[in-house]
Design a protein around this motif. Structure first.
Motif, short mmCIF file in Angstrom:
data_model
loop_
_atom_site.label_atom_id
_atom_site.label_comp_id
_atom_site.label_asym_id
_atom_site.label_seq_id
_atom_site.Cartn_x
_atom_site.Cartn_y
_atom_site.Cartn_z
N ARG A 53 80.02 60.66 9.37
CA ARG A 53 79.42 61.62 10.27
C ARG A 53 78.93 62.68 9.63
NH1 ARG A 53 85.29 62.86 13.74
NH2 ARG A 53 85.08 61.30 15.08
N LEU B 193 74.92 61.26 9.18
CA LEU B 193 74.40 60.83 10.67
C LEU B 193 74.00 62.32 11.13
CD1 LEU B 193 76.90 59.42 12.75
CD2 LEU B 193 74.44 58.54 12.60
N TYR C 219 68.55 60.57 16.62
CA TYR C 219 70.19 59.75 15.83
C TYR C 219 69.58 58.54 15.58
CZ TYR C 219 73.62 63.31 16.47
OH TYR C 219 74.31 64.38 16.61
N LEU D 260 73.00 52.05 12.83
CA LEU D 260 73.62 53.06 11.62
C LEU D 260 73.27 52.28 9.93
CD1 LEU D 260 77.54 53.87 11.69
CD2 LEU D 260 75.60 55.08 12.23
N VAL E 161 80.26 48.17 12.82
CA VAL E 161 80.17 49.20 13.61
C VAL E 161 79.88 48.28 15.57
CG1 VAL E 161 78.59 50.86 14.35
CG2 VAL E 161 78.73 50.05 11.96
N TYR F 40 77.99 48.86 18.37
CA TYR F 40 77.06 49.61 19.53
C TYR F 40 77.72 49.88 21.06
CZ TYR F 40 74.99 49.71 14.99
OH TYR F 40 74.89 49.75 13.82
N ARG G 191 80.58 56.60 25.18
CA ARG G 191 81.76 56.63 24.30
C ARG G 191 83.15 55.18 25.79
NH1 ARG G 191 84.87 60.01 21.12
NH2 ARG G 191 86.62 59.28 20.21
N PHE H 130 84.22 51.15 13.71
CA PHE H 130 83.43 52.58 14.11
C PHE H 130 82.75 51.85 15.67
CE2 PHE H 130 83.25 52.50 9.17
CZ PHE H 130 83.92 54.27 8.97
N TYR I 201 79.77 53.93 18.41
CA TYR I 201 78.91 54.70 18.07
C TYR I 201 78.10 54.15 19.36
CZ TYR I 201 73.99 56.26 16.43
OH TYR I 201 73.62 57.43 16.34
N ASN J 25 74.72 54.66 20.89
CA ASN J 25 73.32 55.20 20.49
C ASN J 25 72.19 54.72 21.07
OD1 ASN J 25 73.56 51.91 21.46
ND2 ASN J 25 72.75 51.35 19.53
N THR K 160 77.56 60.41 18.72
CA THR K 160 79.11 60.15 18.90
C THR K 160 79.30 58.69 17.47
OG1 THR K 160 79.29 61.69 20.39
CG2 THR K 160 81.00 60.55 19.89
N LEU K 161 80.13 59.19 16.96
CA LEU K 161 80.77 57.89 15.90
C LEU K 161 82.10 58.17 15.89
CD1 LEU K 161 79.92 55.64 13.68
CD2 LEU K 161 80.64 57.93 12.06
#
Length: 110
Positions: free
Chosen positions: A20, A23, A34, A38, A65, A67, A71, A79, A81, A83, A92-93
Motif C-alpha cells: 500500500r 502504491l 494507480y 502491481l 495478485v 485483479y 472490490r 492480494f 487489487y 485496477n 484498493t488493495l
C-alpha cells in the motif's frame, strides 16, 4: 505455539502495508494514477523489489495478485487489487481471504 500466531498476523498486515505504501508513492509520482498491475511497482526497483509473499491459513504461501473491476473478495489467499479507474475503490488493495485472523476479523477486511 501462541507466540507465532501474532507474529504471522503482523507479518501479513506488514506486507499489505508495504505494498500500500508503494502504491501511494506511485500514485503521487504519476499524478493520481494507480498502476494497472502491481508488477508495474517492480520496474526498475523504484517502488518495490518484489511483491511480498503472504500466507493466510488455510491457503499456501503466495505472491499472487487477483485483479478486480470492483472490490469483491474471492478467497484466493493472495492480494486483491481494484485496477478499474471508474470504480470508487480504484487502487484498493486487500488480503484476498475470507477466513479470519486470530482476532476473528476476516483477512479481507484489512
Amino acid at each position: 505455539m501462541p507466540r507465532s500466531r501474532p507474529r504471522s498476523e503482523g507479518g501479513q498486515k506488514g506486507n499489505l502495508g508495504a505494498v500500500r505504501s508503494s502504491l501511494s508513492i506511485y500514485y503521487e509520482d504519476t499524478e493520481g494514477r494507480y498502476p494497472d498491475r502491481l508488477e508495474e511497482l517492480l520496474v526498475g526497483g523504484k517502488y518495490m523489489g518484489t511483491i511480498p509473499q503472504v500466507q493466510l491459513a488455510p491457503h499456501p504461501k503466495t505472491r499472487a495478485v487477483t485483479y478486480h473491476a470492483t472490490r469483491s473478495p474471492l478467497d484466493t489467499g493472495g492480494f486483491g487489487y481494484v485496477n478499474n479507474p471508474y470504480d470508487p475503490d480504484y487502487g484498493t488493495l486487500w488480503l484476498d481471504c475470507t477466513h479470519t485472523d486470530p482476532r476473528g476479523a476476516a483477512w479481507a477486511s484489512y
